[in-house]
Design an enzyme around this catalytic site. Structure first.
Site, PDB file in Angstrom:
ATOM      1  NE  ARG A 175      -4.214  -1.566   0.118  1.00  0.00           N
ATOM      2  CZ  ARG A 175      -4.304  -2.645  -0.645  1.00  0.00           C
ATOM      3  NH1 ARG A 175      -3.290  -2.956  -1.448  1.00  0.00           N
ATOM      4  NH2 ARG A 175      -5.372  -3.415  -0.620  1.00  0.00           N
ATOM      5  CD  GLU A 188      -2.815   2.571  -6.385  1.00  0.00           C
ATOM      6  OE1 GLU A 188      -3.535   1.717  -6.918  1.00  0.00           O
ATOM      7  OE2 GLU A 188      -2.098   2.331  -5.393  1.00  0.00           O
ATOM      8  CG  HIS A 221      -2.951  -1.472  -7.461  1.00  0.00           C
ATOM      9  ND1 HIS A 221      -3.409  -0.683  -6.429  1.00  0.00           N
ATOM     10  CD2 HIS A 221      -2.923  -2.731  -6.956  1.00  0.00           C
ATOM     11  CE1 HIS A 221      -3.643  -1.425  -5.363  1.00  0.00           C
ATOM     12  NE2 HIS A 221      -3.362  -2.684  -5.661  1.00  0.00           N
TER      13      HIS A 221
END
Length: 328
Positions: free
Chosen positions: A239, A267, A286
């Site tokens: 994360r 993000e 991601h």
């Protein structure tokens, strides 16, 4: 549930196995439990299969589902989906985070191997020079290689443990930092247990696999990032919030460290972020977790849990309320 993922999570062979075990309406995919069709289905539901994009299972949902006894989450963390009402009702909850950990660990291993060869930086310099001779070639070669490269793994999470398994047959010197692990267990996992600060000081490659919890957010702050040796690589497939963003940007802009970042905070990064342009930063959107044909592994894991449930056996991947204090 995200409709786009449904046929990948549960392709025909997986749905056929589910139908052999339970009565399932594969055409009913709910994104809002308040919809009349969803409410009618909940009244007779014993088992919920959820995934990314599921609405929260709160008290109103449970009141509409008096027969519900278990929730199987076809994704990673159950945070945001399972509410306090679920635990208070005493329902069984299972997460397929273990299945999702496999591709993340594989991605991380690939990043470690390429970082040890400085492949990300050298690719940038090679392409920008159009293959022209590199005057620093010999000096660069002296710093390359993975034989006894020092790898620091932060977090013996599902991903962290799988990564340690993948690292075991290779010639790395592996360190581990995790407050819930003792020295003997770390040895069993193939690593030397160190404090977080000592791991950072000792590693050529640092990879993050801790959960996103209040006590872990910003755990790699400016002071701790400064402990990492010059020229080291930081990998984050966990994360983005685990690293103090401004401090990381400053370190990377200075060129002191390199990074492989599959997750960031925020993000995605703002359009003007310098990280998009730095040769020592390898950014991906991601993608480390389950995608494409990897999603059916999660569907297989759900079916295996259903088999246990139907057979009266304990769930293999059960999540309890107390687990949420230390896992994702």
């Amino acid at each position: 549930m995200n409709l786009d993922n449904l046929p990948r999570l549960f392709p025909p062979r997986v749905l056929d196995r589910l139908r052999e075990l339970v009565d399932i309406d594969a055409c009913l995919v709910v994104s809002d439990f308040r919809h009349p069709e969803a409410a009618r289905a909940l009244a007779g539901t014993d088992l919920l299969i959820t995934s990314w994009g599921s609405p929260p299972i709160d008290q109103s949902v449970l009141e509409a589902a008096p027969r519900l006894r278990a929730i199987l989450h076809a994704a990673g963390t159950v945070r945001g989906y399972v509410t306090d009402a679920v635990w208070e009702r005493g329902l069984l909850v299972s997460s397929m985070a273990q299945a999702n950990a496999i591709p993340v660990a594989e991605y991380t291993l690939a990043a470690i191997l390429l970082a040890g060869k400085n492949a990300f930086m050298l690719r940038e310099t090679f392409t920008s020079s159009r293959g022209a001779p590199d005057p620093d070639r010999e000096r660069r070669r002296d710093t390359l290689g993975n034989h006894h490269r020092r790898v620091g793994v932060i977090g013996a999470s599902r991903v962290g443990r799988r990564l340690l398994e993948l690292l075991r047959p290779l010639d790395f010197d592996v360190y581990l930092s995790d407050p819930y692990i003792g020295p003997s267990e770390a040895t069993d996992l193939g690593a030397v247990l160190l404090s977080l600060d000592d791991l950072l000081r000792s590693s050529d490659i640092v990879t993050l696999h801790a959960p996103d919890l209040p006590q872990t957010r910003g755990m790699l702050d400016r002071r701790r990032l400064a402990l990492i040796p010059d020229g080291a690589t930081l990998i984050n497939t966990s994360r983005g919030a685990l690293i103090e963003s401004d401090a990381l940007t400053d370190e990377l802009v200075s060129g002191r460290l390199s990074a492989v970042l599959d997750v960031t905070d925020p993000e995605p990064l703002p359009e003007d972020s310098p990280l998009y342009r730095l040769p020592n930063v390898f950014l991906t959107p991601h993608i480390a977790g389950s995608l494409g044909n990897e999603l059916s592994r999660i569907g297989d894991a759900v079916v295996a849990e259903v088999e246990r449930l139907v057979g009266g056996q304990p769930l293999q991947h059960q999540v309890t309320r107390s687990d949420l204090g230390r896992v994702a």
